[in-house]
Motif scaffolding. Structure first.
Motif, short mmCIF file in Angstrom:
data_model
loop_
_atom_site.label_atom_id
_atom_site.label_comp_id
_atom_site.label_asym_id
_atom_site.label_seq_id
_atom_site.Cartn_x
_atom_site.Cartn_y
_atom_site.Cartn_z
N ASP A 472 23.44 5.27 44.76
CA ASP A 472 23.42 6.43 45.65
C ASP A 472 24.30 7.51 45.03
OD1 ASP A 472 24.09 8.24 47.92
OD2 ASP A 472 22.97 6.75 49.08
N ARG A 473 23.92 8.76 45.25
CA ARG A 473 24.72 9.86 44.73
C ARG A 473 26.11 9.89 45.35
NH1 ARG A 473 22.63 13.76 41.81
NH2 ARG A 473 24.15 15.24 42.61
N LYS A 474 26.26 9.25 46.53
CA LYS A 474 27.57 9.20 47.15
C LYS A 474 28.56 8.41 46.32
CE LYS A 474 25.60 9.41 51.82
NZ LYS A 474 25.46 8.69 53.12
N ALA A 475 28.06 7.61 45.38
CA ALA A 475 28.96 6.80 44.56
C ALA A 475 29.90 7.66 43.72
CB ALA A 475 28.15 5.88 43.64
N TYR A 476 29.49 8.89 43.42
CA TYR A 476 30.31 9.73 42.55
C TYR A 476 31.44 10.42 43.30
CZ TYR A 476 26.54 8.82 39.28
OH TYR A 476 25.64 8.19 38.47
N GLY A 477 31.38 10.45 44.60
CA GLY A 477 32.51 10.91 45.42
C GLY A 477 33.21 12.14 44.89
N GLU A 478 34.49 11.98 44.56
CA GLU A 478 35.31 13.10 44.11
C GLU A 478 34.97 13.57 42.71
OE1 GLU A 478 39.37 12.02 44.51
OE2 GLU A 478 39.27 11.62 46.66
N LEU A 479 34.08 12.86 42.02
CA LEU A 479 33.65 13.31 40.70
C LEU A 479 32.70 14.50 40.79
CD1 LEU A 479 32.99 9.80 39.13
CD2 LEU A 479 34.77 11.39 38.42
N VAL A 480 32.16 14.73 41.98
CA VAL A 480 31.24 15.85 42.18
C VAL A 480 32.02 17.15 42.19
CG1 VAL A 480 29.57 16.90 43.75
CG2 VAL A 480 29.61 14.41 43.43
N SER A 481 31.58 18.10 41.42
CA SER A 481 32.24 19.40 41.34
C SER A 481 31.92 20.23 42.58
CB SER A 481 31.79 20.15 40.08
OG SER A 481 32.28 21.47 40.08
N SER A 482 32.94 20.83 43.13
CA SER A 482 32.74 21.66 44.33
C SER A 482 31.93 22.90 44.01
CB SER A 482 34.09 22.05 44.92
OG SER A 482 34.88 22.74 43.96
N ALA A 483 32.00 23.35 42.77
CA ALA A 483 31.28 24.57 42.39
C ALA A 483 29.78 24.32 42.26
CB ALA A 483 31.84 25.13 41.08
N SER A 484 29.41 23.22 41.60
CA SER A 484 27.99 22.95 41.35
C SER A 484 27.39 21.93 42.30
CB SER A 484 27.80 22.46 39.91
OG SER A 484 28.52 21.25 39.71
N ALA A 485 28.22 21.30 43.14
CA ALA A 485 27.76 20.25 44.05
C ALA A 485 27.10 19.11 43.30
CB ALA A 485 26.83 20.83 45.10
N ASP A 486 27.52 18.87 42.08
CA ASP A 486 26.98 17.79 41.27
C ASP A 486 28.04 17.38 40.25
OD1 ASP A 486 25.36 15.90 40.26
OD2 ASP A 486 23.76 17.25 39.58
N ILE A 487 27.84 16.24 39.63
CA ILE A 487 28.78 15.81 38.60
C ILE A 487 28.54 16.62 37.33
CG2 ILE A 487 29.01 13.48 39.50
CD1 ILE A 487 27.02 12.53 37.43
N ILE A 496 27.31 11.72 22.69
CA ILE A 496 27.53 10.72 23.74
C ILE A 496 27.84 11.44 25.05
CG2 ILE A 496 28.91 8.74 24.45
CD1 ILE A 496 29.57 8.25 21.53
N PRO A 497 27.06 11.20 26.10
CA PRO A 497 27.35 11.86 27.38
C PRO A 497 28.55 11.22 28.07
CG PRO A 497 25.51 10.36 27.63
CD PRO A 497 25.87 10.33 26.17
N PHE A 498 29.39 12.04 28.67
CA PHE A 498 30.51 11.51 29.45
C PHE A 498 30.69 12.37 30.69
CE2 PHE A 498 32.43 14.61 26.63
CZ PHE A 498 33.39 15.25 27.39
N ILE A 499 31.07 11.70 31.77
CA ILE A 499 31.27 12.37 33.06
C ILE A 499 32.68 12.93 33.11
CG2 ILE A 499 31.26 12.05 35.57
CD1 ILE A 499 29.38 9.68 35.14
N GLN A 500 32.78 14.22 33.27
CA GLN A 500 34.10 14.84 33.30
C GLN A 500 34.90 14.32 34.50
OE1 GLN A 500 34.19 19.09 33.00
NE2 GLN A 500 33.21 19.13 30.98
N ASN A 501 36.16 13.97 34.22
CA ASN A 501 37.01 13.37 35.25
C ASN A 501 38.43 13.90 35.12
OD1 ASN A 501 37.93 11.74 37.32
ND2 ASN A 501 37.98 9.87 36.10
#
Length: 641
Positions: A472-487, A496-501
């Protein structure tokens, strides 16, 4: 076969069973011998009477019970026959001075096969059976491969019987231990036995037992939890309870029993646990099914207390939803001060266990008072049981458990584990495509810190990562950017893709779970491929992908797998304590796959050269005129010491 020959065979079998069982059960007679010696009795042990032939359906333990009532010690007589011309040693005196009884704990086993790996790294216990049971000792066909891990690491050496023996040896006392091995006495103090009887007593409450075990480090929490779990699994007299097994909430990421270091898990244990943790490190073992697992990416909850708390609560919610009615044991880490104490209080309030057991009678008083105040029902303190001899440290046991996991091989029997004793460099890795339309992962996620993009490949190469699936997209929680509403997903120079944290967030345990660990063997930037070593099958990974779940590789503060870097060197040296050699399948192939574009995840067929290790000779790769640094052994010592 004639009747006389059959009786002779039955008598020989009974004598063998009596000798074998006496080595495991005649503890009271041994103690009486030792106590008699302390009172001045220096005579040798009396000879045991000739054992009676038993019917095929009788219980071989009844012979021992009869001898015990007569005050004899069949174990001493069975293992030390008097040789002609050679005086027999004074066993009573020797028992007093040097020999320790192997265990004062008796585990009652159900009438079925129970495989046991008798490594010297753990305490030895007495096994007793129910009535109408015959004892059969079989050689485990999977044992040689586990033993041969000693070729690859000294951690797995000096754990077993002597190399000259092809199967097993019966140890009557610590005197019979293999050379360079330490046999520990596994004791159950009277206070422990009383508490066990109290927990196992029939209850008028319709709900299943819930017990939380806590206390300082090295106090015996895991030992007590294991004994309690075995007793709950094998207890009789309460209809319907034996088949349910026991639920174990294993909350110690630094000393996991069934899952792996750096994780916490909910495990449904269906069979008695008779062996060390490094003999069952599997996510797919029918005897100890891991229902749900979360990675902390560290061996200590201190790395992220909030993640640890959230993961613990989610595991308990899973237990309440899927295993309600099964007895629950909660084993906690030894962090009992400061934030660790606050975590324990939160766990106690959230789970409301029937019994909170604190494994120390020495405090600290503030800790005991706080835990007692958080407990709704019963709170008890028990004496700790620190290990007198430590053959392996906690770090050693973690390395052994992780090494054992990565050497697992597929087996057709879901209830058994098998190992591949060849170096990991010879194992064909899985190739996981990380870029393009066929990319197999969402990205790399780093806990606790985020390395610069140009150092990401170096940070994960040769390291252990956790495989986490998110549904579920809810799994990313606080990883979601408030500006883009997505990770936000970035790429390293290798693509290599990496999720900004940047805010040091983590995946929400309510919408994610860990399905295994991988070891990064190498990175192929040209083909956009990660080479991963793991006992996970392609089917497991494909199943997660087919369910439209994201695959995230979590990197954190797992122990560095230094054992993997040196396996080839130890293997080439030829030093081990294994007795047999398995035929390792030839893993090479004539197929040329260098130009083939992989799918999302495939199995490599060309393992190439040894990864991670570069051997330098002489002054290779050293500046001109440089010298070798030598570390003094006495650094930090004061004068006069």
């Amino acid at each position: 076969m004639s009747a006389s020959k059959r009786r002779k065979v039955d008598q020989e079998a009974t004598q063998y069973a009596t000798a074998a069982v006496s080595a495991l059960t005649a503890l009271s007679a041994r103690r009486r011998l030792a106590e008699g010696n302390e009172l001045g009795d220096t005579t040798s042990a009396p000879a045991s009477p000739e054992p009676r032939a038993l019917p095929s359906n009788s219980n071989a333990f009844s012979v021992l019970q009869g001898l015990s009532r007569q005050g004899d010690s069949p174990s001493v007589a069975a293992r030390q026959p008097e040789s002609p011309g050679k005086p027999q040693r004074n066993k009573a005196r020797h028992l007093k001075s040097a020999v320790v009884v192997l265990s004062s704990i008796q585990e009652q086993l159900p009438q079925t096969f129970q495989w046991h790996y008798g490594a010297s790294a753990e305490g030895k216990r007495v096994l007793r059976s129910r009535r109408q049971t015959r004892l059969e000792l079989h050689m485990d066909p999977c044992a040689p491969a586990l033993r041969q891990l000693g070729r690859l690491s000294p951690l797995f050496r000096n754990l077993w019987n002597e190399p000259a023996s092809l199967s097993f040896d019966i140890l009557y006392s610590s005197e019979d231990a293999p050379r360079k091995s330490v046999i520990q006495e596994l004791k159950s103090p009277p206070e422990w036995n009383k508490e066990l009887d109290n927990l196992l007593a029939p209850s008028t409450n319709s709900t299943a037992l819930t017990a939380l075990v806590c206390g300082p480090k090295s106090a015996g929490k895991s030992t007590f939890s294991k004994i309690l779990a075995n007793r709950l699994i094998t207890r009789s007299g309460e209809k319907g309870l034996v088949d349910k097994g026991v639920a174990l909430l294993d909350l110690d990421p630094g000393q996991s029993e069934y899952a792996l270091p750096g994780t916490i898990s909910l495990v449904h244990v269906k069979e008695p646990n008779l062996s060390a943790s490094f003999t069952h490190p599997s996510f797919a073992n029918a005897a100890s099914q891991i229902v749900r697992c979360h990675t902390i990416a560290s061996v200590s909850p201190a790395s992220d207390p909030d993640l640890y708390r959230a993961a613990t609560f989610d595991l308990y919610a899973t237990y309440a939803a899927s295993l309600k009615g099964v007895p629950l044991i909660i084993n906690t880490p030894g962090w009992i001060l400061g934030t660790g104490l606050e975590l324990l209080e939160d766990i106690i309030r959230h789970t409301t266990p029937d019994e909170v057991i604190y494994m120390s009678e020495l405090g600290p008083a503030d800790t005991v008072d706080s835990l007692r105040a958080a407990t709704v029902k019963n709170f008890r303190t028990l004496p700790s049981q620190p290990s007198e001899f430590t053959a392996r440290t906690g770090a050693h046991l973690r390395a052994m458990q992780t090494m054992s996991y990565f050497h697992l091989r597929p087996t057709s029997d879901p209830g058994r584990l098998s190992w591949n004793p060849s170096p990991l460099s010879q194992h064909p890795p899985l190739e996981l495509r990380y870029a393009g339309s066929k990319g197999g992962i969402k990205g790399i996620l780093c806990y606790n810190y985020e390395p610069p993009a140009d150092l990401l490949a170096s940070s994960i190469n040769g390291m252990v990562l956790a495989v986490v699936v998110t549904g579920d997209r809810k799994a990313y929680g606080e990883l979601v950017s408030s500006a883009s509403a997505d990770i936000t997903i970035s790429e390293s120079p290798e693509g290599i893709p990496f999720i900004q944290n940047q805010n040091d967030a983590s995946l929400d345990p309510r919408y994610s779970k860990t399905i295994g660990l991988v070891l990064v063997r190498g990175i192929d930037p040209a083909r956009k491929v990660l080479q991963l070593l793991t006992p996970m099958s392609l089917d497991q990974i494909h199943t997660a992908m087919d369910l439209n779940q994201d695959l995230v590789l979590v990197h954190g503060k797992f122990d560095a797998p230094s054992w993997a870097y040196t396996e080839d060197l130890y293997h080439q040296s030829g030093d081990d304590d294994a007795t047999t050699h398995l035929q390792i399948e030839d893993q090479d192939t004539d197929e040329d796959v260098s130009d083939r574009e992989p799918e999302d995840v495939t199995e490599a067929t060309d393992v190439g050269q040894v990864p991670w290790v570069e051997i330098l000779r002489g002054h290779e790769k050293r500046p001109v005129g440089s010298k070798v640094w030598r570390v003094r052994r006495d650094l930090g010592r004061q004068n006069g010491e």
